[in-house]
Design an enzyme around this catalytic site. Structure first.
Site, PDB file in Angstrom:
ATOM      1  N   ARG A 170       0.814  -1.212   0.000  1.00  0.00           N
ATOM      2  CA  ARG A 170       0.000   0.000   0.000  1.00  0.00           C
ATOM      3  C   ARG A 170       0.851   1.268   0.000  1.00  0.00           C
ATOM      4  NH1 ARG A 170      -1.334   1.618   5.486  1.00  0.00           N
ATOM      5  NH2 ARG A 170      -3.486   2.049   4.927  1.00  0.00           N
ATOM      6  N   ARG A 174       5.193   7.204  -6.769  1.00  0.00           N
ATOM      7  CA  ARG A 174       4.668   8.055  -7.838  1.00  0.00           C
ATOM      8  C   ARG A 174       5.793   8.559  -8.731  1.00  0.00           C
ATOM      9  NH1 ARG A 174       1.465  10.728  -3.594  1.00  0.00           N
ATOM     10  NH2 ARG A 174      -0.473   9.538  -3.416  1.00  0.00           N
ATOM     11  N   ARG A 247       2.057  -4.731  17.821  1.00  0.00           N
ATOM     12  CA  ARG A 247       3.103  -3.756  18.087  1.00  0.00           C
ATOM     13  C   ARG A 247       2.464  -2.629  18.891  1.00  0.00           C
ATOM     14  NH1 ARG A 247       8.049  -4.994  18.210  1.00  0.00           N
ATOM     15  NH2 ARG A 247       8.777  -2.959  17.476  1.00  0.00           N
ATOM     16  N   ARG A 278       9.579   8.269  14.383  1.00  0.00           N
ATOM     17  CA  ARG A 278       9.251   9.564  13.789  1.00  0.00           C
ATOM     18  C   ARG A 278       9.008  10.588  14.877  1.00  0.00           C
ATOM     19  NH1 ARG A 278       3.068   9.072  11.271  1.00  0.00           N
ATOM     20  NH2 ARG A 278       2.065   8.231  13.126  1.00  0.00           N
ATOM     21  N   GLU A 298       8.028   9.033  18.679  1.00  0.00           N
ATOM     22  CA  GLU A 298       7.344   7.740  18.723  1.00  0.00           C
ATOM     23  C   GLU A 298       8.375   6.610  18.739  1.00  0.00           C
ATOM     24  OE1 GLU A 298       4.374   7.271  15.735  1.00  0.00           O
ATOM     25  OE2 GLU A 298       3.458   9.224  16.118  1.00  0.00           O
ATOM     26  N   TYR A 346      -5.800  -4.025  10.719  1.00  0.00           N
ATOM     27  CA  TYR A 346      -5.396  -2.625  10.593  1.00  0.00           C
ATOM     28  C   TYR A 346      -6.466  -1.898   9.785  1.00  0.00           C
ATOM     29  CZ  TYR A 346      -2.967   1.651   9.620  1.00  0.00           C
ATOM     30  OH  TYR A 346      -2.644   2.985   9.542  1.00  0.00           O
ATOM     31  N   ASP A 348      -7.879   1.923   8.442  1.00  0.00           N
ATOM     32  CA  ASP A 348      -7.881   3.372   8.341  1.00  0.00           C
ATOM     33  C   ASP A 348      -9.190   3.882   8.931  1.00  0.00           C
ATOM     34  OD1 ASP A 348      -5.393   3.795   7.137  1.00  0.00           O
ATOM     35  OD2 ASP A 348      -6.189   3.390   5.131  1.00  0.00           O
TER      36      ASP A 348
END
Length: 366
Positions: A170, A174, A247, A278, A298, A346, A348
Site C-alpha cells: 500500500r 509516484r 506492536r 518519527r 514515537e 489494521y 484506516d
C-alpha cells in the site's frame, strides 16, 4: 435496560452508538479510558490539539463516509506530506520524483523507472516473497536500504525478510512530483481537534468513563439486549487460546519554547540507529500560529499485557490464531465484535466508519 451496550468510545463504537440513538434505541457506552475517542483522542496543550495516541489524518474516497462524518466536524485542507530523515539527509515521502532526483540525480520518470528496473533485476527478484523483496521491486535497492529497511525493522521489531510482502504494497510510489501521501479525494483534520468531533458523535448518549468492561462483564451484559464489543478479541475470551501479537507505541511528548521545531507535521527517521521512528509536530496539522510548539517522539515496541495494542501482527501464525478466536466469537449470539481490536485488523479511520455504518445497517439501523 438498554437496547445496546457499546464497549469502547472509539470510532467504531461512537459511530454505531450515533446510528442506534438516531433510530430511537437506548444506548449505554462504557469506556476503559478516562476520556472518549479511543486512539483519535486529542488533548489541548498550549492551544495546540495534540494527537495523544499518534497522528491521525482523515482521508477517504468513500462519499457516504465523508458525508456522514461532516455532520460532526468541519475539516481543514491539511495534506499529509511527510519527510524522511536518513542521518541528516532529507527525502520526500511518498516516494516520488523529488525522492528519485535526490537519490539518483534523475530528471525524468523514465530515468527513475529504469533505475528501479536495473536494481530490481540486479537483486534477482521476480516474485517478491517478503517485505524486503517487495520493497526492492517497488523502489530499488538504494531507496530500500536508506528509507525503508531501518524504519520498518524499528516499526515491526523484525527483519524485513521475516515480514510479509503485503505490508508494503500500500506504500505510494509516484513518478510525478505529487507530495500528497494519500491518494484520496477527501483529506484533512477536524478543525478544533478530534475530541470535539467525537463529543458531537456521542452527544445525548450516556457514556460512562474509566470502566473496565471485562472486570464487570456479567453485570454490564445484564443491562442490555445487545453488546457491541470493540476491545481486543483475545482479551474478551481471557486469552484462553493464547495472546495475539501486536506492536505497541510509546510517546515522549514535550512542549518547546519555540514556534517551529521541524517545519512539518511528520518527519520519519529511517536509519536503524535513531531509536524513535518519527517525530510529530502537532501544530502543523492545523496550521498553528502559537508561540510554542509540541512534539512527540514515537518509539515502537513489542506489545505486552498492560500496554496499548496498536498494530496487529498479521503474519500467518497470528492470523490462524485470530481465526480460532473468530470462531469462538460466532458462538456469542448476543455480541457483535467490531473495529480494529475486535477484528484484529489494521483499519484506516474511514474504513472503521464504513464498517460501523454497515454493522448498524445489518442491525436494521439504516
Amino acid at each position: 435496560m438498554y437496547d445496546y451496550l457499546i464497549v469502547g468510545s472509539g470510532l467504531f463504537g461512537a459511530v454505531f452508538a450515533r446510528q442506534a440513538a438516531d433510530h430511537g434505541k437506548s444506548v449505554l457506552v462504557v469506556e476503559k479510558r478516562p476520556n472518549i475517542g479511543g486512539n483519535v483522542y486529542t488533548e489541548e496543550i498550549e492551544g495546540i490539539n495534540v494527537h495523544k495516541y499518534g497522528a491521525h489524518i482523515f482521508h477517504t474516497n468513500n462519499e457516504e463516509v465523508w458525508n456522514f462524518i461532516n455532520r460532526f466536524a468541519r475539516f481543514n485542507r491539511f495534506t499529509n506530506s511527510p519527510v524522511a530523515n536518513y542521518k541528516g539527509e532529507l527525502y520526500s515521502l511518498p516516494f516520488n520524483m523529488y525522492t528519485f532526483n535526490k537519490m539518483w540525480g534523475v530528471i525524468t520518470p523514465q530515468q527513475a523507472q529504469e533505475k528501479i528496473r536495473q536494481q530490481r533485476e540486479a537483486a534477482g527478484i521476480t516474485e517478491p516473497k517478503n517485505l524486503e523483496e517487495q520493497a526492492i521491486s517497488l523502489v530499488g535497492t538504494d531507496i530500500y536500504e536508506k528509507l525503508v529497511k531501518g524504519y520498518t525493522q524499528k516499526q515491526w521489531g523484525r527483519p524485513c525478510t521475516e515480514l510479509p510482502a503485503f505490508i508494503i504494497r500500500r506504500l505510494p510510489v509516484r513518478f510525478t512530483f505529487d507530495n500528497n501521501y494519500f491518494n484520496a479525494l477527501y483529506q484533512g483534520i477536524p478543525m478544533g481537534g478530534y475530541t470535539k468531533m467525537m463529543e458531537r458523535l456521542l452527544e445525548g448518549i450516556e457514556v460512562r468513563l474509566s470502566i473496565d468492561y471485562l472486570e464487570h462483564k456479567q453485570e454490564l451484559d445484564a443491562l442490555a439486549d445487545r453488546v457491541i464489543y470493540t476491545g481486543p478479541i483475545d482479551a474478551y475470551f481471557h486469552y484462553q487460546l493464547g495472546n495475539l501479537a501486536y506492536r505497541s507505541v510509546r510517546f515522549e511528548t514535550e512542549v518547546l519554547d519555540m514556534p517551529n521545531f521541524q517545519g512539518n507535521a511528520a518527519v520519519n527517521y529511517t536509519d536503524a540507529d535513531t531509536p524513535w521512528t518519527r517525530i510529530i509536530e502537532h501544530k502543523w496539522f492545523e496550521f498553528g500560529t502559537q508561540e510554542k510548539t509540541v512534539i512527540s517522539r514515537e518509539y515502537s515496541a513489542e506489545w505486552k499485557p498492560g500496554d496499548e495494542p496498536y498494530y496487529p501482527v498479521n503474519d500467518e501464525q497470528n492470523t490462524a490464531l485470530y481465526n480460532l478466536y473468530r470462531q469462538l466469537a460466532q458462538t456469542q449470539e448476543k455480541v457483535l465484535f467490531g473495529g480494529r481490536l475486535a477484528e484484529y485488523k489494521y483499519y484506516d479511520m474511514d474504513a472503521v466508519i464504513a464498517s460501523a455504518l454497515d454493522a448498524a445497517r445489518k442491525e436494521g439501523l439504516d
